[in-house]
Design a protein around this motif. Structure first.
Motif, mmCIF file in Angstrom:
data_model
loop_
_atom_site.group_PDB
_atom_site.id
_atom_site.type_symbol
_atom_site.label_atom_id
_atom_site.label_comp_id
_atom_site.label_asym_id
_atom_site.label_seq_id
_atom_site.Cartn_x
_atom_site.Cartn_y
_atom_site.Cartn_z
ATOM 1 N N ILE A 29 18.543 -18.464 49.153
ATOM 2 C CA ILE A 29 19.603 -19.046 48.318
ATOM 3 C C ILE A 29 18.989 -20.184 47.516
ATOM 4 O O ILE A 29 18.364 -21.091 48.079
ATOM 5 N N ILE A 30 19.163 -20.130 46.208
ATOM 6 C CA ILE A 30 18.580 -21.126 45.313
ATOM 7 C C ILE A 30 19.587 -22.236 45.067
ATOM 8 O O ILE A 30 20.756 -21.962 44.741
ATOM 9 N N VAL A 38 22.731 -22.096 42.544
ATOM 10 C CA VAL A 38 22.440 -21.842 41.133
ATOM 11 C C VAL A 38 22.413 -20.333 40.897
ATOM 12 O O VAL A 38 21.661 -19.598 41.550
ATOM 13 N N ALA A 39 23.218 -19.874 39.958
ATOM 14 C CA ALA A 39 23.250 -18.465 39.584
ATOM 15 C C ALA A 39 22.315 -18.207 38.406
ATOM 16 O O ALA A 39 21.869 -19.132 37.721
ATOM 17 N N ASN A 40 22.015 -16.930 38.188
ATOM 18 C CA ASN A 40 21.250 -16.472 37.013
ATOM 19 C C ASN A 40 19.831 -17.044 36.943
ATOM 20 O O ASN A 40 19.312 -17.302 35.852
ATOM 21 N N ALA A 54 26.129 -15.017 41.933
ATOM 22 C CA ALA A 54 27.029 -16.156 41.739
ATOM 23 C C ALA A 54 26.924 -17.175 42.868
ATOM 24 O O ALA A 54 27.258 -18.348 42.693
ATOM 25 N N ASP A 55 26.442 -16.730 44.057
ATOM 26 C CA ASP A 55 26.289 -17.637 45.183
ATOM 27 C C ASP A 55 24.864 -18.161 45.318
ATOM 28 O O ASP A 55 24.516 -18.768 46.335
ATOM 29 N N ASN A 95 14.343 -20.772 50.540
ATOM 30 C CA ASN A 95 15.478 -21.391 49.845
ATOM 31 C C ASN A 95 14.962 -22.480 48.910
ATOM 32 O O ASN A 95 14.863 -23.647 49.299
ATOM 33 N N PRO A 96 14.598 -22.103 47.685
ATOM 34 C CA PRO A 96 13.991 -23.081 46.779
ATOM 35 C C PRO A 96 14.998 -24.100 46.253
ATOM 36 O O PRO A 96 16.185 -23.798 46.087
#
Length: 822
Positions: A29-30, A38-40, A54-55, A95-96
């Motif tokens: 998960i970023i 953060v998405a995209n 989106a999550d 998880n950056p």
């Protein structure tokens, strides 16, 4: 020939399987520097690219036994990379944290946090929630510092938003709607809210104008996400008010993860600071867990469970309250016999499965079951003495010059409730032609078994006082004998066995595009709900409501970072069981859904002051309500008329300034203005029970410049007085009364031995075993303000008068607190 083809095909499949087996996966998960997903984000590897959803979730397949480099890029964040060598079939969780790019900030507006910004959602940092002091610390403690959110009861986790009551707020945990007990009438009986702060990763809050994907309530949405741990961890918190512990667990293959917490709460420290002296032995205990399992790349499952047991044993002994004016000081003494035994046991479980059916389609199936068994049993005899106090000498109730009234009051209750609520819901999210579609269908079954038996008998100077709402024969005691029946002053008896079936659903379309050189976002959606109530004396009819909603936001191509928002629609709140039960305890199955036309206009302005980030948020709102179900509030218990014979409105203005007033810490100042009135049976408009005109709040964090490990936290709230405190039987059109203004300041001092900012190097001493360790002192109600939640009404037979004796909340209280995390 056919045999050769078969052998060739077999060898091809064999070596293909071997080749596929030599791969590994990286997922995670970023988040940005403020821990918002953060998405995209483009995650690239040798020409292959995937995007975070989106999550903030991403997953990519990489070659095994080979050094590979992943590149993470985003239009408004700095590029980062990861170089790693993995074993075959290994799943590596990464998880950056991507930092902001100063030169690009504001040019493109697509991050998850900015999506919440255009939706008017406030995001609260979980670390702030844990640090800020409060008599009932937690998420709700922070919500009460936001504009438009009001509460005058530090015992309670309940809150009112923009003129709504406690029953008008939605609460979700991991997308699952949660419930609170039914019978609780006093804030000190609550103990623990559902949400365990130790488990929280993200908190979003909307005070109105929310989207169609959220449920059928009129006022607000609190959307909480529990964290999905990536490594082992444990935490402990202890204070004079209780203790909590949590543990994070992750399996070796990273497929399983769980976060579990246990809490204990005891409000004796607070209750003993009140005017009433008691034998008070409460136990508020709960255990909660959130378990996640990654079945495959496309399929994940999670479980959310909670068991809570609240035992409330209350034996009042005496009470001494001084009130009145300087010219006419008065005092009230009450001597009690009897006790109250309450117990609230709740069990909650929810199972959610998420399936990525295609790169642009995600489906979720959510099932949940909530069971509560509650009992409220009490017999309390109160004998009082009301008198004039000596202003110069009286320090005790015994020092009175003249006794104005004596009397007694006996309260009895045998209330029992058993409720079972089951839900099943299908939700979907699809990317479609540069826009997003969201949809959902839900079925709910509520089974309620309720018995209410409560009565009150009052006498004054030996004469039984008859109820004011019953026509009785002429009473001219003591000069003439009374020949009419002796009746309880209040008497409610009912037994209800009801079942409510609900079908609901929504569809919503979201899109982002350009308008010239400006960016715009819009969302259009619609909800529906159909329900019927069975089991009452009169069979309920099937009712259906449809709720269209919309949002529009624009970010002009200005040098300043400003966003303007317009949202609203037609909102309905179909009645829950509490709203179906009238003052006599009977259920009216055909109560309609309350309706609200809601409009919210707001703007966000991000700017820098003292070279530090700040945000100014303004919102103006208006609600036009019809089919209103009139209610009264006594402490935290709401009693409805169970009809729809009123209309109402609410209007107001909210401001909030937050930012780094002190470098490296977030603080904010809130101000709100509200006016809400109702018109019952066309008698005219009067203030609603939630008409709290002005609200000011401050949440402030600081540290000592020369000793930065010593932190200071201030939580300050000022609310003007609420309508209330009048006798329960009084006609609000004939008698309007307001409580005094609510003023409260809680302050905390903390010595931080180690935290994330001080762990740059390994400690050589015993602190190396901790990620966080702090010890603090908290002072609740710093200025010892006397805040009243209700009034006790005492009758003076001699003067035929009634006196409003304020029921004060807590006085100044000291607390010591320990926080530790491994």
């Amino acid at each position: 020939m056919n045999c050769n083809r078969f052998i060739f095909a077999f060898l091809f499949l064999f070596f293909s399987c071997i080749t596929l087996a030599q791969n590994a996966r990286i997922k995670g998960i970023i988040v940005d520097s403020e821990k918002h997903t953060v998405a995209n984000v483009n995650v690239s590897l040798q020409g292959k690219t995937v995007q975070s959803d989106a999550d903030g979730f991403f997953e990519i397949e990489v070659p095994a036994n080979k050094k590979v480099s992943l590149i993470f890029t985003h239009v408004s964040l700095k590029m980062m990379s990861l170089t790693v060598t993995l074993k075959p079939n290994e799943i590596f969780v990464f998880n950056p944290v991507m930092n902001n790019s100063e030169e690009q900030m504001g040019e493109v507006f697509v991050s998850s946090r900015n999506k919440k910004r255009v939706q008017g959602i406030t995001t609260i940092d979980p670390a702030t929630i844990k640090r800020i002091p409060g008599a009932n610390a937690g998420i709700e403690n922070i919500l009460k510092t936001l504009p438009g959110v009001n509460s005058n009861n530090e015992f309670s986790t309940q809150y009112m938003v923009r003129g709504g009551n406690y029953d008008e707020n939605l609460v979700y945990v991991n997308e699952v709607e949660v419930y609170r007990p039914f019978l609780i009438r006093s804030g000190q009986q609550e103990g623990l809210s559902f949400t365990n702060t130790d488990l929280v990763q993200n908190v979003d809050f909307s005070a109105g104008g929310f989207q169609a994907k959220f449920g059928d309530k009129l006022s607000s949405v609190l959307d909480i996400t529990y964290r999905k741990p990536t490594e082992f961890g444990a935490s402990l918190e202890a204070s004079f008010l209780g203790a909590s512990a949590s543990v994070d667990l992750v399996s070796k293959n990273k497929k399983w993860s769980a976060v579990t917490g246990v809490r204990y709460r005891n409000n004796s420290l607070l209750v003993n600071s009140q005017d009433t002296q008691t034998n008070y032995t409460p136990t508020f205990v709960d255990a909660q867990t959130s378990v996640n399992y990654d079945i495959s790349e496309k399929w994940q499952m999670s479980f959310l469970g909670n068991i809570s047991q609240n035992k409330y044993l209350y034996g009042p002994l005496t009470r001494e309250t001084k009130f009145g004016t300087i010219d006419q000081p008065m005092a009230l003494a009450i001597y009690y016999e009897g006790q109250e035994k309450d117990q609230y046991d709740t069990y909650f479980g929810a199972l959610k499965t998420t399936y990525r059916a295609a790169p642009d389609l995600t489906l979720k199936l959510i099932t949940s079951l909530f069971h509560t068994t509650e009992k409220e049993h009490f017999d309390i005899l109160a004998q009082y003495r009301l008198g004039n106090a000596n202003a110069d000498e009286a320090t005790s109730i015994e020092d009175v010059e003249f006794t104005r009234g004596i009397g007694s009051q006996l309260n009895h209750a045998r209330n029992d409730l058993d409720a079972l609520i089951a839900n099943i819901e299908l939700k979907g999210f699809k990317d479609w032609k540069e826009s997003q579609l969201e949809f959902g269908l839900k079925y709910t079954r509520e089974s309620i078994r309720d018995r209410v038996v409560e009565w009150e008998v009052i006498d004054s100077a030996g004469f039984s006082i008859n109820p004011p709402i019953v026509i009785i024969p002429k009473n001219n005691q003591p000069y003439e004998p009374y020949t009419g029946p002796l009746l309880p002053y209040q008497n409610v008896r009912a037994a209800n066995f009801n079942t409510i079936n609900r079908f609901s659903g929504y569809a919503q379309w979201n899109k982002q595009s350009d308008l010239g050189s400006s960016q715009i976002w819009y969302s259009l959606g619609v909800r529906f709900q159909s329900w019927n109530v069975s089991g009452a004396a009169e069979e309920g009819k099937m009712q259906t409501v449809v709720s269209p909603r919309g949002q529009f936001a624009i970010k002009p191509d200005w040098e300043k970072d400003v966003v303007f928002r317009l949202s609203g629609g037609l909102y309905y709140q179909p009645p829950f069981y509490r709203e179906l039960r009238d003052l006599d305890g009977e259920v009216n199955p055909n109560v309609k859904a309350q309706q609200s036309i809601n409009v919210v206009l707001g703007n966000d302005y991000n700017f820098k002051m003292w070279n530090r980030p700040f945000k100014w948020v303004t919102e103006i709102y208006y609600k036009s309500l019809s089919d209103v179900n009139v209610y009264s509030i006594d402490n935290v218990r709401i009693r409805y008329m169970a009809n729809n014979n009123a209309k109402a409105y609410a209007q107001g203005l909210d401001f909030r300034l937050n930012g780094e007033f002190v470098p490296g810490t977030e603080s904010w100042v809130s101000f709100g203005y509200l006016k809400t009135e109702e018109n019952y049976e066309d008698k005219g408009y009067i203030a609603r029970p939630t008409d709290q005109r002005l609200k000011f709040a401050m949440l402030f964090q600081d540290y000592m410049p020369n000793i930065p490990s010593v932190k200071v936290y201030l939580n300050l709230v000022y609310n003007t007085g609420l309508p209330g405190g009048a006798p329960a039987y009084s006609d609000p059109y004939l008698y309007q009364n307001r409580l005094k203004d609510y003023r409260r300041a809680d302050i905390g001092f903390s010595k931080v031995f180690i935290d994330a900012s001080t762990r740059t190097a390994k400690k050589a001493n015993w602190l190396k075993n901790f990620k966080e360790l702090a010890v603090g002192v908290e002072i609740f109600n710093l200025f010892n303000n006397q805040n009243a939640i209700t009034n006790t009404w005492v009758r003076d037979v001699y003067s035929k008068s009634q006196y409003a004796i304020p029921n004060y909340m807590t006085s100044r209280v000291f607390n010591i607190k320990l926080n530790a995390r491994l």
